[in-house]
Design an enzyme around this catalytic site. Structure first.
Site, mmCIF file in Angstrom:
data_model
loop_
_atom_site.group_PDB
_atom_site.id
_atom_site.type_symbol
_atom_site.label_atom_id
_atom_site.label_comp_id
_atom_site.label_asym_id
_atom_site.label_seq_id
_atom_site.Cartn_x
_atom_site.Cartn_y
_atom_site.Cartn_z
ATOM 1 N N SER A 34 1.742 -19.950 -58.614
ATOM 2 C CA SER A 34 0.882 -21.141 -59.208
ATOM 3 C C SER A 34 -0.623 -21.380 -58.280
ATOM 4 O O SER A 34 -1.372 -21.886 -58.834
ATOM 5 C CB SER A 34 1.780 -22.385 -59.003
ATOM 6 O OG SER A 34 2.327 -22.546 -57.566
ATOM 7 N N GLU A 35 -0.516 -20.884 -56.845
ATOM 8 C CA GLU A 35 -1.494 -20.776 -56.006
ATOM 9 C C GLU A 35 -1.483 -19.720 -55.091
ATOM 10 O O GLU A 35 -0.525 -18.957 -54.446
ATOM 11 C CB GLU A 35 -1.665 -22.332 -55.392
ATOM 12 C CG GLU A 35 -2.280 -23.301 -56.268
ATOM 13 C CD GLU A 35 -1.083 -24.420 -56.421
ATOM 14 O OE1 GLU A 35 -1.593 -25.668 -57.055
ATOM 15 O OE2 GLU A 35 -0.093 -24.310 -55.982
ATOM 16 N N ALA A 36 -2.679 -19.503 -54.650
ATOM 17 C CA ALA A 36 -2.981 -18.605 -53.538
ATOM 18 C C ALA A 36 -4.075 -19.132 -52.523
ATOM 19 O O ALA A 36 -4.893 -19.761 -52.846
ATOM 20 C CB ALA A 36 -3.473 -17.443 -53.720
ATOM 21 N N PHE A 84 -6.789 -21.388 -54.615
ATOM 22 C CA PHE A 84 -7.054 -21.029 -56.028
ATOM 23 C C PHE A 84 -5.688 -20.991 -56.760
ATOM 24 O O PHE A 84 -4.458 -20.869 -56.400
ATOM 25 C CB PHE A 84 -7.455 -19.808 -56.189
ATOM 26 C CG PHE A 84 -8.856 -19.530 -55.804
ATOM 27 C CD1 PHE A 84 -10.133 -19.492 -56.814
ATOM 28 C CD2 PHE A 84 -9.639 -19.427 -54.438
ATOM 29 C CE1 PHE A 84 -11.475 -19.237 -56.292
ATOM 30 C CE2 PHE A 84 -10.720 -19.304 -54.218
ATOM 31 C CZ PHE A 84 -11.793 -19.370 -55.108
ATOM 32 N N HIS A 112 1.169 -27.703 -51.370
ATOM 33 C CA HIS A 112 2.038 -26.767 -50.793
ATOM 34 C C HIS A 112 1.127 -25.742 -50.236
ATOM 35 O O HIS A 112 1.656 -24.978 -49.267
ATOM 36 C CB HIS A 112 3.151 -26.307 -51.790
ATOM 37 C CG HIS A 112 2.731 -25.074 -52.790
ATOM 38 N ND1 HIS A 112 1.982 -24.951 -53.765
ATOM 39 C CD2 HIS A 112 3.074 -23.543 -52.378
ATOM 40 C CE1 HIS A 112 1.918 -23.678 -54.077
ATOM 41 N NE2 HIS A 112 2.650 -23.147 -53.328
#
Length: 276
Positions: free
Chosen positions: A46-48, A66, A77
């Site tokens: 979902s994100e980095a 992102f 998170h």
């Protein structure tokens, strides 16, 4: 091509592999925004988060966050996961008792407990107002929610764009089917209260668009939990401290000196290198 340190952190976990995974790339100054976006899509998470040297004088590090579609000014998170990875790589905060993260939304204070768990100070909401019926009705249709089940609705946006729906009970939240089909921008958090005897005070679910426009469910969402806490505490619907349940993860919410702290476990699951 260059090699970068790479970590994958399990955030808000209630046990092994129960939280929301986050990819973290260290020393990312040489990476363009386009490359960061490409890497984020490739991770299929979902994100980095990408760690960089701070530009704010009081910050310990800087992070760019992102999702598969775009860069986010703030996300929960990734804030805790990036902090855990920075500490694991030998990061030393400038001040005792607080770690200061710089991101697009500004500086975020993070506390570390004796047990090692992390909590971030909930940032102010940039949009906090009732939802117009024209915006609400399509969302209820997509999620299969009857208007009679909605106790309250509000824009509770602290960066990602959240619309919050308070339903009649936690059971109603848990009973929502997975949405199907595609739609335009869709960042919706659904929350319901548990009975007093339950192990958690509230149940949350978070739904958002993937790059193809399909709607996915996020495992555990810090930004949503932060804005839900501000919303429900302001309405007197909950008392802090409390525990929020979201899928298999757990989020702790505390309030002190007028500040709301959102935290949980962060477990390092993967550490190695990535070539970019």
């Amino acid at each position: 091509m260059r090699t970068y340190r790479f970590d994958q952190v399990d955030v808000f976990a209630s046990g092994p592999f129960t939280g929301n995974p986050l990819a973290v790339i260290h020393d990312a100054e040489s990476l363009s925004a386009a490359m960061m976006q490409t890497v984020t899509r490739w991770t299929n998470l979902s994100e980095a988060a990408f760690l960089l040297a701070p530009t704010a004088a009081d910050a310990d590090y800087r992070v760019r966050i992102f999702e598969p579609k775009s860069e986010l000014p703030f996300a929960g998170h990734p804030t805790l996961g990036a902090c855990a990875a920075w500490l694991a790589a030998g990061g030393k905060p400038k001040r005792d008792g607080v770690i200061v993260q710089e991101c697009k939304a500004g500086v975020i204070n993070i506390r570390q407990s004796v047990s090692g768990s992390l909590a971030f100070e909930a940032p102010p909401m940039i949009r906090y107002e009732s939802v117009d019926a024209n915006d609400l009705e399509p969302v209820l249709d997509v999620l299969g929610i009857d208007a009679a089940d909605v106790v309250d609705s509000s824009w509770i946006d602290n960066g990602p764009g959240w619309m919050g729906l308070l339903l009649s009970s936690a059971r109603r939240v848990l009973g929502l089917p997975a949405p199907t089909g595609t739609t335009d921008r869709f960042n919706v958090g659904v929350v319901g209260l548990h009975p007093a005897s339950a192990g958690a005070a509230v149940e949350l679910r978070a739904f958002f668009n993937d790059p193809n426009g399909s709607i996915r469910e996020d495992p555990v969402t810090g930004s949503l939990n932060a804005s839900v806490a501000q919303w429900l505490l302001a309405m007197g619907m909950v008392d802090a401290p409390y525990v929020a349940a979201q899928t298999t993860g757990r989020v702790s919410v505390e309030q002190a000196d007028g500040k709301i702290w959102v935290g949980g476990a962060t477990e390092m699951r993967v550490s190695g290198a990535i070539k970019l």
